[in-house]
Design a protein around this motif. Structure first.
Motif, PDB file in Angstrom:
ATOM      1  N   SER A 105       0.798  -1.235   0.000  1.00 38.57           N
ATOM      2  CA  SER A 105       0.000   0.000   0.000  1.00 38.57           C
ATOM      3  C   SER A 105       0.823   1.274   0.000  1.00 38.57           C
ATOM      4  O   SER A 105       0.276   2.365  -0.066  1.00 38.57           O
ATOM      5  CB  SER A 105      -0.926   0.021   1.211  1.00 38.57           C
ATOM      6  N   GLY A 106       2.133   1.163   0.149  1.00 29.58           N
ATOM      7  CA  GLY A 106       2.962   2.357   0.154  1.00 29.58           C
ATOM      8  C   GLY A 106       4.417   1.962   0.249  1.00 29.58           C
ATOM      9  O   GLY A 106       4.754   0.770   0.179  1.00 29.58           O
ATOM     10  N   GLY A 107       5.275   2.956   0.452  1.00 29.62           N
ATOM     11  CA  GLY A 107       6.710   2.680   0.471  1.00 29.62           C
ATOM     12  C   GLY A 107       7.129   1.834   1.664  1.00 29.62           C
ATOM     13  O   GLY A 107       7.947   0.918   1.534  1.00 29.62           O
ATOM     14  N   GLY A 108       6.580   2.151   2.830  1.00 30.78           N
ATOM     15  CA  GLY A 108       6.981   1.437   4.037  1.00 30.78           C
ATOM     16  C   GLY A 108       6.691  -0.053   3.934  1.00 30.78           C
ATOM     17  O   GLY A 108       7.552  -0.888   4.227  1.00 30.78           O
ATOM     18  N   GLU A 109       5.501  -0.385   3.482  1.00 28.51           N
ATOM     19  CA  GLU A 109       5.142  -1.805   3.334  1.00 28.51           C
ATOM     20  C   GLU A 109       5.996  -2.463   2.246  1.00 28.51           C
ATOM     21  O   GLU A 109       6.274  -3.660   2.312  1.00 28.51           O
ATOM     22  CB  GLU A 109       3.659  -1.951   2.949  1.00 28.51           C
ATOM     23  N   CYS A 139      20.342   7.221   5.142  1.00 28.94           N
ATOM     24  CA  CYS A 139      19.285   6.679   4.278  1.00 28.94           C
ATOM     25  C   CYS A 139      17.921   6.759   4.959  1.00 28.94           C
ATOM     26  O   CYS A 139      17.827   6.919   6.178  1.00 28.94           O
ATOM     27  CB  CYS A 139      19.581   5.229   3.910  1.00 28.94           C
ATOM     28  N   TYR A 140      16.873   6.621   4.159  1.00 28.85           N
ATOM     29  CA  TYR A 140      15.497   6.587   4.677  1.00 28.85           C
ATOM     30  C   TYR A 140      14.738   5.537   3.893  1.00 28.85           C
ATOM     31  O   TYR A 140      14.732   5.542   2.655  1.00 28.85           O
ATOM     32  CB  TYR A 140      14.831   7.958   4.505  1.00 28.85           C
ATOM     33  N   HIS A 141      14.116   4.616   4.634  1.00 34.13           N
ATOM     34  CA  HIS A 141      13.343   3.567   3.964  1.00 34.13           C
ATOM     35  C   HIS A 141      11.973   3.407   4.614  1.00 34.13           C
ATOM     36  O   HIS A 141      11.429   2.305   4.670  1.00 34.13           O
ATOM     37  CB  HIS A 141      14.117   2.241   3.997  1.00 34.13           C
ATOM     38  N   GLY A 142      11.430   4.495   5.136  1.00 37.03           N
ATOM     39  CA  GLY A 142      10.103   4.430   5.753  1.00 37.03           C
ATOM     40  C   GLY A 142      10.184   4.110   7.228  1.00 37.03           C
ATOM     41  O   GLY A 142      11.254   3.799   7.760  1.00 37.03           O
ATOM     42  N   LEU A 143       9.036   4.164   7.877  1.00 39.54           N
ATOM     43  CA  LEU A 143       9.023   4.113   9.340  1.00 39.54           C
ATOM     44  C   LEU A 143       8.216   2.959   9.907  1.00 39.54           C
ATOM     45  O   LEU A 143       7.771   3.010  11.048  1.00 39.54           O
ATOM     46  CB  LEU A 143       8.521   5.455   9.889  1.00 39.54           C
ATOM     47  N   CYS A 195      19.622   0.322  -1.038  1.00 40.77           N
ATOM     48  CA  CYS A 195      20.249   1.561  -1.499  1.00 40.77           C
ATOM     49  C   CYS A 195      19.233   2.483  -2.171  1.00 40.77           C
ATOM     50  O   CYS A 195      18.566   2.085  -3.131  1.00 40.77           O
ATOM     51  CB  CYS A 195      21.338   1.172  -2.510  1.00 40.77           C
ATOM     52  N   GLU A 196      19.110   3.700  -1.645  1.00 40.19           N
ATOM     53  CA  GLU A 196      18.347   4.740  -2.364  1.00 40.19           C
ATOM     54  C   GLU A 196      19.284   5.337  -3.416  1.00 40.19           C
ATOM     55  O   GLU A 196      20.382   5.779  -3.051  1.00 40.19           O
ATOM     56  CB  GLU A 196      17.979   5.881  -1.422  1.00 40.19           C
ATOM     57  N   PRO A 197      18.897   5.429  -4.661  1.00 45.69           N
ATOM     58  CA  PRO A 197      19.779   6.038  -5.666  1.00 45.69           C
ATOM     59  C   PRO A 197      20.128   7.482  -5.302  1.00 45.69           C
ATOM     60  O   PRO A 197      21.284   7.897  -5.408  1.00 45.69           O
ATOM     61  CB  PRO A 197      18.949   5.982  -6.948  1.00 45.69           C
ATOM     62  N   VAL A 228      17.336  -1.874  -4.703  1.00 37.43           N
ATOM     63  CA  VAL A 228      17.331  -0.431  -4.923  1.00 37.43           C
ATOM     64  C   VAL A 228      15.961   0.121  -4.517  1.00 37.43           C
ATOM     65  O   VAL A 228      14.926  -0.322  -5.028  1.00 37.43           O
ATOM     66  CB  VAL A 228      17.674  -0.093  -6.392  1.00 37.43           C
ATOM     67  N   ASP A 229      15.967   1.050  -3.572  1.00 34.58           N
ATOM     68  CA  ASP A 229      14.727   1.655  -3.084  1.00 34.58           C
ATOM     69  C   ASP A 229      14.392   2.861  -3.958  1.00 34.58           C
ATOM     70  O   ASP A 229      14.980   3.936  -3.813  1.00 34.58           O
ATOM     71  CB  ASP A 229      14.883   2.055  -1.610  1.00 34.58           C
ATOM     72  N   GLU A 230      13.445   2.645  -4.866  1.00 32.25           N
ATOM     73  CA  GLU A 230      13.072   3.684  -5.841  1.00 32.25           C
ATOM     74  C   GLU A 230      11.733   4.319  -5.476  1.00 32.25           C
ATOM     75  O   GLU A 230      11.010   4.794  -6.356  1.00 32.25           O
ATOM     76  CB  GLU A 230      12.991   3.061  -7.247  1.00 32.25           C
ATOM     77  N   VAL A 231      11.416   4.316  -4.182  1.00 30.81           N
ATOM     78  CA  VAL A 231      10.136   4.891  -3.746  1.00 30.81           C
ATOM     79  C   VAL A 231      10.030   6.355  -4.193  1.00 30.81           C
ATOM     80  O   VAL A 231       8.960   6.813  -4.599  1.00 30.81           O
ATOM     81  CB  VAL A 231       9.968   4.710  -2.224  1.00 30.81           C
ATOM     82  N   ILE A 232      11.140   7.081  -4.153  1.00 31.69           N
ATOM     83  CA  ILE A 232      11.135   8.467  -4.641  1.00 31.69           C
ATOM     84  C   ILE A 232      11.497   8.527  -6.130  1.00 31.69           C
ATOM     85  O   ILE A 232      10.853   9.235  -6.913  1.00 31.69           O
ATOM     86  CB  ILE A 232      12.135   9.320  -3.823  1.00 31.69           C
ATOM     87  N   CYS A 233      12.519   7.794  -6.523  1.00 29.71           N
ATOM     88  CA  CYS A 233      13.069   7.973  -7.881  1.00 29.71           C
ATOM     89  C   CYS A 233      12.209   7.340  -8.969  1.00 29.71           C
ATOM     90  O   CYS A 233      12.249   7.782 -10.121  1.00 29.71           O
ATOM     91  CB  CYS A 233      14.481   7.387  -7.939  1.00 29.71           C
ATOM     92  N   ALA A 257       6.750   3.115  -4.956  1.00 27.57           N
ATOM     93  CA  ALA A 257       5.467   3.590  -4.392  1.00 27.57           C
ATOM     94  C   ALA A 257       5.150   4.924  -5.072  1.00 27.57           C
ATOM     95  O   ALA A 257       5.329   5.054  -6.284  1.00 27.57           O
ATOM     96  CB  ALA A 257       5.546   3.723  -2.873  1.00 27.57           C
ATOM     97  N   LYS A 258       4.749   5.897  -4.313  1.00 28.75           N
ATOM     98  CA  LYS A 258       4.546   7.295  -4.697  1.00 28.75           C
ATOM     99  C   LYS A 258       4.179   7.540  -6.175  1.00 28.75           C
ATOM    100  O   LYS A 258       3.029   7.628  -6.539  1.00 28.75           O
ATOM    101  CB  LYS A 258       5.794   8.094  -4.323  1.00 28.75           C
ATOM    102  N   GLY A 259       5.178   7.659  -7.039  1.00 33.94           N
ATOM    103  CA  GLY A 259       4.944   8.087  -8.422  1.00 33.94           C
ATOM    104  C   GLY A 259       4.129   7.113  -9.254  1.00 33.94           C
ATOM    105  O   GLY A 259       3.644   7.478 -10.318  1.00 33.94           O
TER     106      GLY A 259
HETATM  107  C1  LIG Z   1      13.166   5.955  -0.246  1.00 35.87           C
HETATM  108  C2  LIG Z   1      11.931   5.750   0.565  1.00 35.87           C
HETATM  109  N1  LIG Z   1      11.598   4.516   0.947  1.00 35.87           N
HETATM  110  C3  LIG Z   1      10.488   4.276   1.666  1.00 35.87           C
HETATM  111  C4  LIG Z   1       9.651   5.305   2.047  1.00 35.87           C
HETATM  112  C5  LIG Z   1       8.436   5.021   2.873  1.00 35.87           C
HETATM  113  O1  LIG Z   1       7.277   5.258   2.181  1.00 35.87           O
HETATM  114  P1  LIG Z   1       5.877   5.481   2.952  1.00 35.87           P
HETATM  115  O2  LIG Z   1       5.985   6.797   3.642  1.00 35.87           O
HETATM  116  O3  LIG Z   1       4.874   5.417   1.850  1.00 35.87           O
HETATM  117  O4  LIG Z   1       5.735   4.357   3.919  1.00 35.87           O
HETATM  118  C6  LIG Z   1       9.950   6.609   1.664  1.00 35.87           C
HETATM  119  C7  LIG Z   1       9.062   7.735   2.025  1.00 35.87           C
HETATM  120  O5  LIG Z   1       9.329   8.881   1.756  1.00 35.87           O
HETATM  121  C8  LIG Z   1      11.118   6.840   0.917  1.00 35.87           C
HETATM  122  O6  LIG Z   1      11.474   8.080   0.558  1.00 35.87           O
END
Ligand SMILES: Cc1ncc(COP(=O)(O)O)c(C=O)c1O
Length: 420
Positions: A105-109, A139-143, A195-197, A228-233, A257-259
């Motif tokens: 349902s989103g980036g975190g999941e 790095c950030y991969h959601g919460l 890895c976030e690009p 590769v975490d492309e949630v933003i890219c 996710a997102k885009g």
């Molecule tokens: C690279 C990256 N991964 C994961 C997430 C987590 O996504 P969400 O907030 O939809 O759980 C984000 C959110 O900004 C993100 O930037």
């Protein structure tokens, strides 16, 4: 108390005292509040509104799907046409040859899914001791649980007690440091490197030249999964469908996710390559008891299709490449400002205006004040970890919108500098 809404990532004492900003409507790269004040959206919501606001064809597709069958669980063998077609389409767009798509349902999941997928992969192929997940500082991969465990800034872990074990972080800019860390632990214990690009929420840190290819090589040489975490890219932000496509990477998995829906409806997922697919889909692999009520939600999938159509039809990947230059050009001069130490731009429609670190050391609330004052100048931006101002507008923004962001931020910086 002015609200009963407990906001995500918020100082609720301040929100309850000062009140909320109620947004009411949006059109392309602008949004309006309930008092009718117009803002240029410098952040595309939270890096997601790639096709901008008010896109009727997405609304119509979602409404049509809702009228027909808004959702049904996709556990087991059940699917809907929009969802199965979307998996096909995402797999075809992705740089992973012959991939398959797990929806969330989103980036975190998506990140939760990918971490569990990586660890279970090794268990399935008979190396269950490979459990360590390596990520980068900043790095950030959601919460969610795993995301909070692997995040690169301790602020996100404060006060919540023990989290998931077997996670380590390496310096964000060095492939050599990654190789050394894996060798030190022993590759036979390492499951994956995430890895976030572009490190996004951690400050908009662009990858050093050759870094992404080098870390892929380090992983390959050691058998470690490269995720590769492309949630933003993903889906246009860096001028291609994925950053992995732009940089010629072939990860084992991509989180997104997102885009994919531009945020019209929440949707995320993992694209898994043949290595993972063969282990999980092979005869005798059994049921993987992982998934979400809304995995592959039909309405979210139905919204994704016209969103992808718009990205294609309006050439928005190409527009992101133009924005790469326009943002650098418009924001670059802000580096002369007394409160600014650096402007990071030059890779897709992503940039940050870094508030001077020594000024921040004396006054940690500085960037938050600039963010707030920017609203008075018609710009919605956000404070990043490390004190930068986020600039990642909808890809439909035009040059005058970019200039609106730059002049609004300058005016806000001037105001805050004057206030001392
Ligand atoms: C690279 C990256 N991964 C994961 C997430 C987590 O996504 P969400 O907030 O939809 O759980 C984000 C959110 O900004 C993100 O930037």
């Amino acid at each position: 108390m002015s609200t009963r809404f407990w906001h995500p990532v918020a100082d609720m004492h301040a929100v309850a005292r000062s009140g909320e900003l109620w947004l009411d409507r949006g059109e392309r790269a602008h949004v309006w509040d309930t008092d009718g004040r117009r803002y240029i959206d410098a952040t595309a919501g939270l890096w997601y509104a790639n096709v901008g606001y008010g896109r009727d064809e997405i609304v119509d597709a979602a409404a049509a799907q809702m009228r027909r069958l808004h959702a049904y669980s996709h556990y087991g063998d059940v699917s809907t046409e929009a969802t199965s077609r979307l998996a096909e389409r995402v797999a075809a767009l992705s740089p992973i040859e012959d991939g398959v798509v797990f929806f969330a349902s989103g980036g975190g999941e998506s990140v939760e899914t990918a971490v569990k997928m990586a660890r279970r992969y090794w268990s399935l192929i008979g190396e269950p001791e490979r459990t360590v997940i390596v990520t980068r500082e900043r790095c950030y991969h959601g919460l969610a649980g795993y995301g909070t465990s692997i995040v690169g800034s301790d602020v996100f872990r404060a006060g919540v007690g023990p989290l998931v074990g077997d996670t380590i972080r390496v310096p964000w800019e060095s492939a050599e440091a990654l190789a050394d860390a894996i060798d030190e632990i022993g590759a036979e214990r390492v499951a994956a490197f995430f890895c976030e690009p572009i490190i996004g929420a951690g400050g908009v840190l662009l990858p050093p030249e050759g870094y992404l290819q080098a870390v892929q090589r380090v992983c390959r040489e050691r058998g470690v999964l490269f995720v590769v975490d492309e949630v933003i890219c993903g889906f246009g932000r860096v001028g291609d469908w994925f950053a992995s496509s732009r940089f010629g990477l072939e990860p084992d998995a991509i989180t997104f996710a997102k885009g994919i829906t531009s945020g019209y409806v929440p949707l995320g997922g993992v694209i898994a390559g043949p290595r993972l697919r063969d282990a999980f889909w092979g005869e005798g692999s059994g049921v993987w008891r992982h998934g979400y009520t809304y995995s592959g939600h039909a309405t979210a999938a139905a919204a994704a299709h016209p969103n992808l159509d718009i990205l294609e039809r309006e050439g928005l990947l190409g527009r992101a490449l133009e924005l790469e230059h326009e943002l650098a050009d418009a924001l670059g001069p802000l580096v002369e400002h007394q409160l600014v130490s650096e402007v990071r731009a030059g890779l897709g429609a992503v940039a940050a205006v870094q508030v001077d670190e020594s000024a921040l050391a004396d006054d940690p609330g500085l960037t938050d004040r600039v963010t707030l004052v920017a609203r008075d100048h018609g710009v919605l931006t956000r404070t990043l970890v490390g004190g930068g101002l986020q600039v990642s507008p909808p890809l439909v923004i035009d040059r005058s919108g970019v200039d609106e962001i730059a002049s609004g931020l300058r005016a806000a910086l001037d105001d805050v500098a004057r206030q001392g």
